[in-house]
Design a protein around this motif. Sequence first.
Motif, short mmCIF file in Angstrom:
data_model
loop_
_atom_site.label_atom_id
_atom_site.label_comp_id
_atom_site.label_asym_id
_atom_site.label_seq_id
_atom_site.Cartn_x
_atom_site.Cartn_y
_atom_site.Cartn_z
N GLY A 97 -6.23 6.07 -12.65
CA GLY A 97 -6.30 7.16 -11.91
C GLY A 97 -6.26 7.17 -10.38
N LEU A 98 -5.93 6.37 -9.78
CA LEU A 98 -5.99 6.37 -8.13
C LEU A 98 -4.44 6.67 -7.72
CD1 LEU A 98 -7.40 2.91 -6.95
CD2 LEU A 98 -8.48 5.27 -7.11
N ALA A 99 -4.71 7.59 -6.74
CA ALA A 99 -3.40 8.26 -6.07
C ALA A 99 -2.67 7.08 -5.29
CB ALA A 99 -3.88 9.27 -4.97
N ALA A 100 -1.37 7.24 -5.37
CA ALA A 100 -0.61 6.14 -4.61
C ALA A 100 -1.06 5.66 -3.61
CB ALA A 100 0.93 6.92 -4.81
N PRO A 101 -1.40 6.49 -2.54
CA PRO A 101 -1.66 5.67 -1.13
C PRO A 101 -3.00 4.73 -1.46
CG PRO A 101 -1.29 8.13 -0.86
CD PRO A 101 -1.18 7.71 -2.27
N VAL B 81 -1.76 1.59 -3.40
CA VAL B 81 -1.11 0.83 -2.58
C VAL B 81 -2.23 -0.09 -1.81
CG1 VAL B 81 0.41 0.57 -0.70
CG2 VAL B 81 0.89 1.82 -2.52
N PHE B 82 -3.18 0.57 -1.12
CA PHE B 82 -4.20 0.31 -0.30
C PHE B 82 -4.87 -0.93 -0.81
CE2 PHE B 82 -8.41 0.08 1.72
CZ PHE B 82 -7.99 -0.11 3.08
N GLU B 83 -5.20 -0.77 -2.32
CA GLU B 83 -6.18 -1.80 -2.90
C GLU B 83 -5.55 -2.78 -3.36
OE1 GLU B 83 -8.71 0.01 -5.76
OE2 GLU B 83 -9.78 1.54 -4.41
N ALA B 84 -4.19 -2.62 -3.85
CA ALA B 84 -3.25 -4.02 -4.50
C ALA B 84 -3.03 -4.56 -3.30
CB ALA B 84 -2.13 -3.16 -4.79
N PHE B 85 -2.78 -4.19 -1.95
CA PHE B 85 -2.63 -5.07 -0.89
C PHE B 85 -3.83 -5.70 -0.48
CE2 PHE B 85 1.68 -4.94 1.02
CZ PHE B 85 2.14 -3.68 0.22
N ILE B 86 -4.95 -5.17 -0.46
CA ILE B 86 -6.23 -6.05 -0.21
C ILE B 86 -6.17 -7.13 -1.06
CG2 ILE B 86 -8.88 -6.01 -0.41
CD1 ILE B 86 -8.73 -3.02 0.27
N ARG C 275 0.85 -0.28 -10.07
CA ARG C 275 1.12 0.63 -11.32
C ARG C 275 -0.23 0.60 -12.31
NH1 ARG C 275 5.72 1.69 -13.41
NH2 ARG C 275 7.76 1.21 -12.15
N THR C 276 -0.80 -0.43 -12.26
CA THR C 276 -2.31 -0.54 -13.13
C THR C 276 -3.01 0.50 -12.31
OG1 THR C 276 -1.64 -2.70 -13.41
CG2 THR C 276 -3.92 -1.87 -13.93
N LEU C 277 -3.05 0.37 -10.91
CA LEU C 277 -4.31 1.23 -10.37
C LEU C 277 -3.94 2.71 -10.46
CD1 LEU C 277 -4.69 -1.27 -7.23
CD2 LEU C 277 -6.46 -0.61 -9.01
N ILE C 278 -2.74 2.93 -10.47
CA ILE C 278 -2.22 4.55 -10.99
C ILE C 278 -2.60 4.74 -12.13
CG2 ILE C 278 -0.52 6.25 -10.84
CD1 ILE C 278 0.93 4.47 -8.20
N TYR D 91 -4.92 11.85 -8.32
CA TYR D 91 -3.50 12.59 -8.09
C TYR D 91 -3.70 13.75 -9.25
CZ TYR D 91 -2.26 9.27 -11.80
OH TYR D 91 -2.27 8.45 -12.88
N THR D 92 -3.05 14.70 -8.89
CA THR D 92 -2.88 15.80 -9.89
C THR D 92 -1.76 15.64 -11.03
OG1 THR D 92 -1.91 17.03 -8.27
CG2 THR D 92 -4.28 17.42 -8.42
N GLY D 93 -0.65 15.24 -10.77
CA GLY D 93 0.50 15.23 -11.48
C GLY D 93 0.27 14.29 -12.56
N GLU D 94 1.50 14.03 -13.16
CA GLU D 94 1.73 12.91 -14.00
C GLU D 94 1.45 11.25 -13.55
OE1 GLU D 94 2.34 13.31 -17.65
OE2 GLU D 94 1.66 15.21 -17.06
N ALA D 95 1.05 10.38 -14.27
CA ALA D 95 1.10 9.01 -13.92
C ALA D 95 2.48 8.59 -13.36
CB ALA D 95 0.27 8.18 -14.93
N ASP D 96 3.43 8.96 -14.37
CA ASP D 96 4.64 8.29 -14.07
C ASP D 96 5.23 8.58 -13.03
OD1 ASP D 96 4.68 6.67 -16.17
OD2 ASP D 96 5.81 8.09 -17.45
#
Length: 555
Positions: free
Chosen positions: A93-97, A100-105, A87-90, A33-38
Amino acid sequence: MNLRGVGVSPGIGHGPAYVLTVSVPEPPEGATYTGEADEEKERAMAALTRVAGELEARGNQAGGEAEEILKAQALMAEDPGLVVKVRTLIDRGLAAPRAVFEAFIKYRDVLAGSGGYLGERAADLDDIRNRVIALLYGVAMPGLPAAAAEPYVLVARDLAPADTALLSRAQVAAFVTEEGGPTSHTAIVARAMGVPAVVACPGATGIPPGVRVMADGTSGDVRVEPAESDVAEAVGADTARQAAIASARGPGRTADGHPVPLLANVGGPSELDAAVAAEAEGIGLYRTEFLFLDRAEPPSVEDQARAYRAAVAAFPGGKVVVRTLDGGADKPLAFLPTPAEPNPALGERGLRRFRRFPAVMEEQLSALAAVGSEDLQVMAPMVATAEEAGWFARECRARGLPSVGVMIEIPSAALRARDLLVPVDFVSIGTNDLAQYAFAADRQLGVVSALQDPWQPALLDLVAMAASAASEAGKPCGICGESAADPALACVLVGLGASTLSMGAGALPAVRAGLAAHTLAQCRMAADAARARTTAAEARAAARVHLPGLGRLGL
Ligand code: PEP
Ligand code: MG
């Protein structure tokens, strides 16, 4: 084209195919993603919360069993472990989608790996993930037609609660899915709605949308573009079958009057009404862990006592057999944490786990004792030895519980049933796990399902062994595994010496009718004939020769 799956909700359903395809794209690997992590985290959290809210709202609208399922799904969407992972994955540096995808895996693997009822909830999880990702991408979730000219056969890879919650019999003629098993969400919902269903049907999603399909929820046959005369014949036979089954009423008994109380398996208060409506004579298996699947904390004594009291109140004068927590393996419970085990089904599950958490045990047994009813019977799951049975009986009796039993679902328990029976008042055979352990075949693994066939003569031998031991001890021996729901096998089980049969409420009418059509002597002959054969298919065919009433009932 003819397809074959597993029939999980009986009846004939026909109509145009509505093929549900889910096309939410997989977020690209490593997407950033490009913006802020928060801000990115905020976006992800907002999507999770909104999906949870939508699921909850659909649950409120649907009511009944669907409401509970959808509310459980809403809880999953906001599971603290999942939220932390996203949250950890974001943060990495991972984008939100993608986060979410990896956390659900990860979450899905845990659930799918646990097999059983929970394993089959994995499809629910995919649905939540798709909804969250669709929201983050701003794309629409595929839905079902709100109104159709005639009821359709809903075909899908698997169905999630949110897909089916608001459906009615008037919209859906049948369900056909490629995935799923007898305890998958599709099967539960279909049975609750009284809609025929076939699951585990390879090739189903290849059915061209709109073509006419006929699904037989008893045999598992799915016919694409059947001749109209075939449909008319199948529907006619089904209507006659239903009328014949419905004509058997009252307490379970054989044609010559041998009583076999027919009881219900339930997993919570919402299933009591269906059990009463199906004229169950009591509850043969109350799976208490299902009351508490989504709790992070052990339930309070009051909450538990309320649920058990409601069960006793629903069956005045009838027995209610409550099983103590069967945590671990296919039924992991957050408040009975599971250590990593290489083979959870062979690990610390059921009574073994219950024993290691004395506070949880104390509370459950106290809640059961607080009900103060002579009709309440308590039994332990996964008992392997007489020592375990003795320990459990002592703990229950010390708290004043009037009737104590153990489940026979491990081969060692069947082999030495006479020893296990000494300290207890009754036994109940769980043929689902007994088959799993007798054949070393995971009960949820499709590739070994032939070994799970409850008609396997070796399984019948184990049942016979336990039932004879109970009869010699002058104590009741019930059956509460899925095998009791098969009208032919139910007769065989009675012939082997089962004193009660317990099953999902939907199966009660057919079992009642099948039993009422045969004498005890016929049931015994069917049992002997089945045990004299060497394969499950031969055993089934041999038994049916002695059960001619089943054919007359279309069973
Ligand atoms: C069984 O194992 O047959 C049984 C009734 O218990 P469960 O399916 O809940 O494991
Ligand atoms: Mg079991």
